[in-house]
Design a protein around this motif. Structure first.
Motif, PDB file in Angstrom:
ATOM      1  N   THR A  49       0.782  -1.167  -0.137  1.00 48.39           N
ATOM      2  CA  THR A  49      -0.100   0.025  -0.176  1.00 48.39           C
ATOM      3  C   THR A  49       0.696   1.245   0.087  1.00 48.39           C
ATOM      4  O   THR A  49       0.348   2.358  -0.394  1.00 48.39           O
ATOM      5  CB  THR A  49      -0.920   0.024   0.981  1.00 48.39           C
ATOM      6  OG1 THR A  49      -0.180  -0.173   2.240  1.00 48.39           O
ATOM      7  CG2 THR A  49      -1.847  -1.157   1.140  1.00 48.39           C
ATOM      8  N   GLU A  82     -15.009   2.105  -7.793  1.00 46.65           N
ATOM      9  CA  GLU A  82     -14.150   2.688  -6.729  1.00 46.65           C
ATOM     10  C   GLU A  82     -13.612   4.008  -6.983  1.00 46.65           C
ATOM     11  O   GLU A  82     -13.096   4.690  -6.295  1.00 46.65           O
ATOM     12  CB  GLU A  82     -13.016   1.686  -6.388  1.00 46.65           C
ATOM     13  CG  GLU A  82     -13.171   0.564  -6.115  1.00 46.65           C
ATOM     14  CD  GLU A  82     -14.265   0.395  -4.815  1.00 46.65           C
ATOM     15  OE1 GLU A  82     -13.635   1.131  -3.785  1.00 46.65           O
ATOM     16  OE2 GLU A  82     -15.060  -0.659  -4.763  1.00 46.65           O
ATOM     17  N   SER A 122     -11.036   4.170  -0.813  1.00 49.80           N
ATOM     18  CA  SER A 122      -9.927   3.365  -1.366  1.00 49.80           C
ATOM     19  C   SER A 122      -9.555   4.294  -2.689  1.00 49.80           C
ATOM     20  O   SER A 122      -8.401   4.979  -2.426  1.00 49.80           O
ATOM     21  CB  SER A 122     -10.893   2.128  -2.236  1.00 49.80           C
ATOM     22  OG  SER A 122     -11.989   2.642  -2.961  1.00 49.80           O
ATOM     23  N   VAL A 154      -4.080  -1.180  -2.439  1.00 49.73           N
ATOM     24  CA  VAL A 154      -5.102  -0.791  -1.607  1.00 49.73           C
ATOM     25  C   VAL A 154      -5.982  -1.675  -0.748  1.00 49.73           C
ATOM     26  O   VAL A 154      -5.944  -2.660  -1.051  1.00 49.73           O
ATOM     27  CB  VAL A 154      -6.327  -0.197  -2.650  1.00 49.73           C
ATOM     28  CG1 VAL A 154      -7.326   0.548  -2.119  1.00 49.73           C
ATOM     29  CG2 VAL A 154      -5.776   0.723  -3.870  1.00 49.73           C
ATOM     30  N   SER A 160     -11.847  -2.092   2.086  1.00 51.71           N
ATOM     31  CA  SER A 160     -12.655  -0.783   1.929  1.00 51.71           C
ATOM     32  C   SER A 160     -13.241  -0.790   0.660  1.00 51.71           C
ATOM     33  O   SER A 160     -14.044   0.197   0.407  1.00 51.71           O
ATOM     34  CB  SER A 160     -11.508   0.476   2.056  1.00 51.71           C
ATOM     35  OG  SER A 160     -10.675   0.204   0.813  1.00 51.71           O
ATOM     36  N   PHE A 161     -13.165  -1.594  -0.272  1.00 51.61           N
ATOM     37  CA  PHE A 161     -13.932  -1.926  -1.604  1.00 51.61           C
ATOM     38  C   PHE A 161     -15.447  -1.882  -1.188  1.00 51.61           C
ATOM     39  O   PHE A 161     -15.815  -2.573  -0.408  1.00 51.61           O
ATOM     40  CB  PHE A 161     -13.354  -2.885  -2.328  1.00 51.61           C
ATOM     41  CG  PHE A 161     -12.202  -2.639  -3.114  1.00 51.61           C
ATOM     42  CD1 PHE A 161     -11.451  -1.158  -2.710  1.00 51.61           C
ATOM     43  CD2 PHE A 161     -11.442  -3.589  -3.671  1.00 51.61           C
ATOM     44  CE1 PHE A 161     -10.339  -0.786  -3.404  1.00 51.61           C
ATOM     45  CE2 PHE A 161     -10.164  -3.131  -4.518  1.00 51.61           C
ATOM     46  CZ  PHE A 161      -9.422  -1.981  -4.233  1.00 51.61           C
TER      47      PHE A 161
END
Length: 447
Positions: free
Chosen positions: A187, A251, A257, A285, A289-290
């Motif tokens: 990330t 997204e 994200s 990512v 959180s998607f």
């Protein structure tokens, strides 16, 4: 009695492959339990070591223990050895050692290699094994060097080389383990074009399969790719593009994200997330959180997975291509399944249907069981199960909360997914030979 049993056991390539992978997992479990494998010097619990060893050997990447902080340097090398053995296959590695020792490869060994590498014939099988080692080590070496050059900008040369080797082997073999700590994966490099593109290339090369790599390198002399290679490359490119566009659309406005990123970074992150669903397991990512729609799209991509003869899992790109072509032929009223102006034999179509149905049955059964034992939403459980079965290694946050039963079931899913449902089924039973009779044709209404 024992010799007779061993002779019968060795005569079944699927059983040898299953037993070989199981042996590697248990040896890896014992090594990871050693105090020398943990950074604290403490003994790792049996179940935790078993889960991690299964994930590494099956080149999945799901982890309950943080690779970068929990394990010592010795532990890292054990993990890397398990990943390499799992990626190349224990029979491939064993054959290479035999060749180096000057020993001849027996017919039985060739039959096991044929099953392990998913080849249709024994012709050129030993030559392919040599190429597998050459391609794998060459790609990993170049990847390690390129990663090390990038990491040297933020760490000492020695540590950069160490990180470069680990991540190159892990990513090429589609394992997805990393040393950055705190389960962050990559990330920190979400906007780094160099790291992202290098990772994409390594995942792609590891996922298309050694047969395709061999075809590409011999393209100058042959001047034509095989049907298998053309199908793999076209389907892989199609799925990468579709996955990238889908993730980018769903997204784009998600502030948890891709939302805060610039357009270039969004495109880069969406592409890596699309590629990594093919069995890689690395991410830039936080998958948790998607949005639900994105996670479900990733589940579908994970189900297809990589290609035959590769380090990845899933039902494979060729299976997807044959099924799609069969549906298209039926819709057009044609009896033959055709790909690139080549007719696909009926046995291959039947095998594609069998692999897909078995995979669906395994995934659905596991999801139903874990829905009872684990306190997670249905989508999160489906995501975890598909990630394990397709040996992807992505997680939406469920891995760390698995119950002991859940850990064992997920480990079994990784094992079956790495070997393939047909190989596992053949190992449990016996293949029946060709029957000398046919039943009378019956009529049944479909649709």
């Amino acid at each position: 009695m024992l010799k007779k049993w061993l002779r019968r056991f060795y005569a079944s390539p699927p059983r040898v492959i299953v037993a070989g992978f199981a042996a590697i997992i248990f040896i890896g479990t014992a090594l990871l339990r050693l105090p020398a494998s943990s950074a604290s010097g403490e003994t790792t619990p049996w179940l935790e070591a078993f889960f991690y060893s299964a994930s590494a050997t099956c080149v999945t990447g799901l982890a309950r223990l943080d690779t970068g902080t929990y394990f010592s340097a010795f532990g890292h090398w054990v993990i890397l050895a398990l990943v390499q053995l799992g990626g190349l296959g224990f029979m491939t590695t064993g054959t290479l050692f035999a060749l180096f020792a000057g020993k001849k490869v027996s017919l039985k060994d060739k039959l096991i290699l044929q099953e392990s590498l998913n080849q249709g014939s024994l012709e050129g099988i030993v030559r392919l094994v040599r190429r597998v080692l050459l391609y794998a080590l060459s790609i990993e070496a170049v990847g390690a060097l390129l990663f090390a050059l990038r990491f040297m900008q933020e760490m000492s040369p020695g540590r950069a080389i160490y990180y470069g080797i680990f991540h190159s082997v892990s990513i090429f073999n589609n394992a997805g383990f990393d040393l950055f700590g705190q389960f962050r994966s990559m990330t920190a490099y979400v906007g780094d074009v160099y790291v992202n593109l290098l990772s994409v290339v390594l995942v792609f090369l590891g996922g298309v399969g050694f047969i395709v790599l061999s075809d590409l390198l011999e393209l100058r002399t042959r001047r034509r790719l095989s049907l298998h290679s053309r199908v793999v490359l076209w389907v892989s490119a199609f799925l990468i593009v579709v996955g990238t566009v889908t993730i980018l659309i769903f997204e784009y406005t998600n502030q948890d994200s891709l939302g805060p990123l610039g357009f270039g970074e969004k495109l880069l992150a969406a592409m890596l997330q699309s590629v990594t669903t093919r069995s890689a397991g690395i991410t830039t990512v936080d998958i948790a959180s998607f949005r639900d729609a994105t996670q479900f799209a990733m589940i579908l991509l994970m189900f297809v997975g990589a290609s035959p003869g590769s380090t990845g899992g899933g039902i494979k790109t060729t299976t997807f291509a044959v099924l799609a072509s069969a549906v298209w032929s039926m819709m057009r009223g044609r009896s033959d399944v055709v790909l690139f102006r080549s007719r696909i034999e009926r046995s291959k179509v039947n095998k594609a249907v069998t692999v897909t149905m078995l995979s669906l049955a395994i995934v659905m059964g596991a999801v139903m069981i874990l829905s009872v034992t684990e306190r997670q939403s249905f989508l999160i459980i489906l995501f975890e199960v598909m990630s394990a079965y397709a040996t992807v290694g992505l997680s939406a946050g469920m891995t760390g909360d698995l119950t002991p039963f859940g850990q064992v079931l997920i480990a079994v899913l990784m094992f079956v997914g790495r070997l393939g449902p047909l190989t596992f089924t053949y190992a449990l039973g016996t293949r029946s030979g060709r029957t000398l009779y046919r039943y009378a044709e019956g009529r049944i209404i479909i649709g």
